[in-house]
Design a protein around this motif. Structure first.
Motif, PDB file in Angstrom:
ATOM      1  N   ASP A  23       0.822  -1.210   0.000  1.00 64.22           N
ATOM      2  CA  ASP A  23       0.000   0.000   0.000  1.00 64.22           C
ATOM      3  C   ASP A  23       0.857   1.261   0.000  1.00 64.22           C
ATOM      4  OD1 ASP A  23      -2.274  -1.557   0.009  1.00 64.22           O
ATOM      5  OD2 ASP A  23      -2.483  -1.501   2.206  1.00 64.22           O
ATOM      6  N   ALA A  24       1.945   1.242   0.776  1.00 58.99           N
ATOM      7  CA  ALA A  24       2.817   2.410   0.844  1.00 58.99           C
ATOM      8  C   ALA A  24       3.534   2.642  -0.479  1.00 58.99           C
ATOM      9  CB  ALA A  24       3.835   2.236   1.965  1.00 58.99           C
ATOM     10  N   ILE A  25       4.015   1.591  -1.107  1.00 63.81           N
ATOM     11  CA  ILE A  25       4.731   1.728  -2.372  1.00 63.81           C
ATOM     12  C   ILE A  25       3.768   2.109  -3.492  1.00 63.81           C
ATOM     13  CG2 ILE A  25       6.026   0.437  -4.114  1.00 63.81           C
ATOM     14  CD1 ILE A  25       7.275  -1.125  -1.798  1.00 63.81           C
ATOM     15  N   GLY A  26       2.545   1.611  -3.434  1.00 64.39           N
ATOM     16  CA  GLY A  26       1.565   1.933  -4.460  1.00 64.39           C
ATOM     17  C   GLY A  26       1.204   3.407  -4.495  1.00 64.39           C
ATOM     18  N   GLY A  27       1.385   4.108  -3.373  1.00 60.11           N
ATOM     19  CA  GLY A  27       1.055   5.529  -3.316  1.00 60.11           C
ATOM     20  C   GLY A  27       2.139   6.432  -3.858  1.00 60.11           C
ATOM     21  N   VAL A  28       3.307   5.893  -4.191  1.00 56.76           N
ATOM     22  CA  VAL A  28       4.427   6.710  -4.662  1.00 56.76           C
ATOM     23  C   VAL A  28       4.529   6.593  -6.178  1.00 56.76           C
ATOM     24  CG1 VAL A  28       6.922   7.029  -4.559  1.00 56.76           C
ATOM     25  CG2 VAL A  28       5.671   6.353  -2.510  1.00 56.76           C
ATOM     26  N   SER A  29       4.599   7.731  -6.827  1.00 58.46           N
ATOM     27  CA  SER A  29       4.735   7.755  -8.277  1.00 58.46           C
ATOM     28  C   SER A  29       6.204   7.624  -8.660  1.00 58.46           C
ATOM     29  CB  SER A  29       4.177   9.059  -8.832  1.00 58.46           C
ATOM     30  OG  SER A  29       4.477   9.176 -10.199  1.00 58.46           O
ATOM     31  N   LEU A  30       6.532   6.672  -9.505  1.00 55.11           N
ATOM     32  CA  LEU A  30       7.910   6.461  -9.935  1.00 55.11           C
ATOM     33  C   LEU A  30       8.421   7.666 -10.712  1.00 55.11           C
ATOM     34  CD1 LEU A  30      10.349   4.544 -10.181  1.00 55.11           C
ATOM     35  CD2 LEU A  30       9.336   3.742 -12.305  1.00 55.11           C
ATOM     36  N   LEU A  31       7.573   8.259 -11.522  1.00 56.12           N
ATOM     37  CA  LEU A  31       7.984   9.410 -12.326  1.00 56.12           C
ATOM     38  C   LEU A  31       8.339  10.600 -11.443  1.00 56.12           C
ATOM     39  CD1 LEU A  31       8.360  10.364 -15.205  1.00 56.12           C
ATOM     40  CD2 LEU A  31       5.990  11.096 -15.213  1.00 56.12           C
ATOM     41  N   ALA A  32       7.628  10.765 -10.337  1.00 50.69           N
ATOM     42  CA  ALA A  32       7.919  11.876  -9.428  1.00 50.69           C
ATOM     43  C   ALA A  32       9.283  11.714  -8.764  1.00 50.69           C
ATOM     44  CB  ALA A  32       6.837  11.970  -8.369  1.00 50.69           C
ATOM     45  N   ILE A  33       9.724  10.495  -8.574  1.00 53.98           N
ATOM     46  CA  ILE A  33      11.027  10.247  -7.954  1.00 53.98           C
ATOM     47  C   ILE A  33      12.151  10.372  -8.973  1.00 53.98           C
ATOM     48  CG2 ILE A  33      12.435   8.492  -6.843  1.00 53.98           C
ATOM     49  CD1 ILE A  33       9.874   7.395  -5.607  1.00 53.98           C
ATOM     50  N   THR A  34      11.963   9.826 -10.158  1.00 53.38           N
ATOM     51  CA  THR A  34      13.057   9.754 -11.129  1.00 53.38           C
ATOM     52  C   THR A  34      13.311  11.054 -11.884  1.00 53.38           C
ATOM     53  OG1 THR A  34      11.552   8.870 -12.797  1.00 53.38           O
ATOM     54  CG2 THR A  34      12.808   7.285 -11.487  1.00 53.38           C
ATOM     55  N   THR A  35      12.315  11.904 -12.040  1.00 53.61           N
ATOM     56  CA  THR A  35      12.484  13.124 -12.831  1.00 53.61           C
ATOM     57  C   THR A  35      13.566  14.042 -12.272  1.00 53.61           C
ATOM     58  OG1 THR A  35      10.219  12.998 -13.612  1.00 53.61           O
ATOM     59  CG2 THR A  35      11.303  15.128 -13.785  1.00 53.61           C
ATOM     60  N   PRO A  36      13.550  14.385 -10.974  1.00 53.60           N
ATOM     61  CA  PRO A  36      14.622  15.262 -10.478  1.00 53.60           C
ATOM     62  C   PRO A  36      16.002  14.614 -10.535  1.00 53.60           C
ATOM     63  CG  PRO A  36      12.868  15.068  -8.846  1.00 53.60           C
ATOM     64  CD  PRO A  36      12.557  14.137  -9.949  1.00 53.60           C
ATOM     65  N   VAL A  37      16.069  13.316 -10.297  1.00 57.49           N
ATOM     66  CA  VAL A  37      17.358  12.628 -10.327  1.00 57.49           C
ATOM     67  C   VAL A  37      17.927  12.647 -11.745  1.00 57.49           C
ATOM     68  CG1 VAL A  37      18.488  10.402 -10.003  1.00 57.49           C
ATOM     69  CG2 VAL A  37      16.776  11.173  -8.370  1.00 57.49           C
ATOM     70  N   LEU A  38      17.105  12.352 -12.729  1.00 53.07           N
ATOM     71  CA  LEU A  38      17.573  12.352 -14.110  1.00 53.07           C
ATOM     72  C   LEU A  38      17.926  13.759 -14.587  1.00 53.07           C
ATOM     73  CD1 LEU A  38      15.155   9.749 -15.689  1.00 53.07           C
ATOM     74  CD2 LEU A  38      17.570   9.447 -15.128  1.00 53.07           C
ATOM     75  N   ALA A  39      17.178  14.761 -14.142  1.00 51.65           N
ATOM     76  CA  ALA A  39      17.497  16.144 -14.508  1.00 51.65           C
ATOM     77  C   ALA A  39      18.845  16.557 -13.934  1.00 51.65           C
ATOM     78  CB  ALA A  39      16.397  17.080 -14.012  1.00 51.65           C
ATOM     79  N   TYR A  40      19.091  16.225 -12.685  1.00 47.47           N
ATOM     80  CA  TYR A  40      20.377  16.548 -12.067  1.00 47.47           C
ATOM     81  C   TYR A  40      21.520  15.823 -12.774  1.00 47.47           C
ATOM     82  CZ  TYR A  40      24.033  17.035  -8.579  1.00 47.47           C
ATOM     83  OH  TYR A  40      25.209  17.295  -7.952  1.00 47.47           O
ATOM     84  N   ALA A  41      21.319  14.557 -13.116  1.00 51.60           N
ATOM     85  CA  ALA A  41      22.350  13.800 -13.825  1.00 51.60           C
ATOM     86  C   ALA A  41      22.622  14.420 -15.195  1.00 51.60           C
ATOM     87  CB  ALA A  41      21.923  12.345 -13.974  1.00 51.60           C
TER      88      ALA A  41
END
Length: 67
Positions: A5-23
């Protein structure tokens, strides 16, 4: 079920976008160094990907064994 339930509430795109932008910004700032060392980065990336994949497998297996 708590973890699912906790993992289902987190959007993968919301996590990866800032990391990929910084990289992307960090690579663009040192493009000359990147071209000289790109094969080394590839080896490190492969170890990171394999290590994180195996770590996720172990955590999932532990979760399945406990449930």
């Amino acid at each position: 079920m708590i973890f699912a339930d906790a993992i289902g509430g987190v959007s993968l795109l919301a996590i990866t976008t800032p990391v990929l932008a910084y990289a992307g910004v960090s690579v663009a700032n040192s493009l000359g160094d990147f071209t000289k060392n790109s094969w080394k980065y590839l080896i490190v990336a492969l170890f990171v990907f394999v290590g994180s994949y195996l770590g996720r497998i172990l955590i999932a297996q532990l979760g399945m064994a406990l449930s």
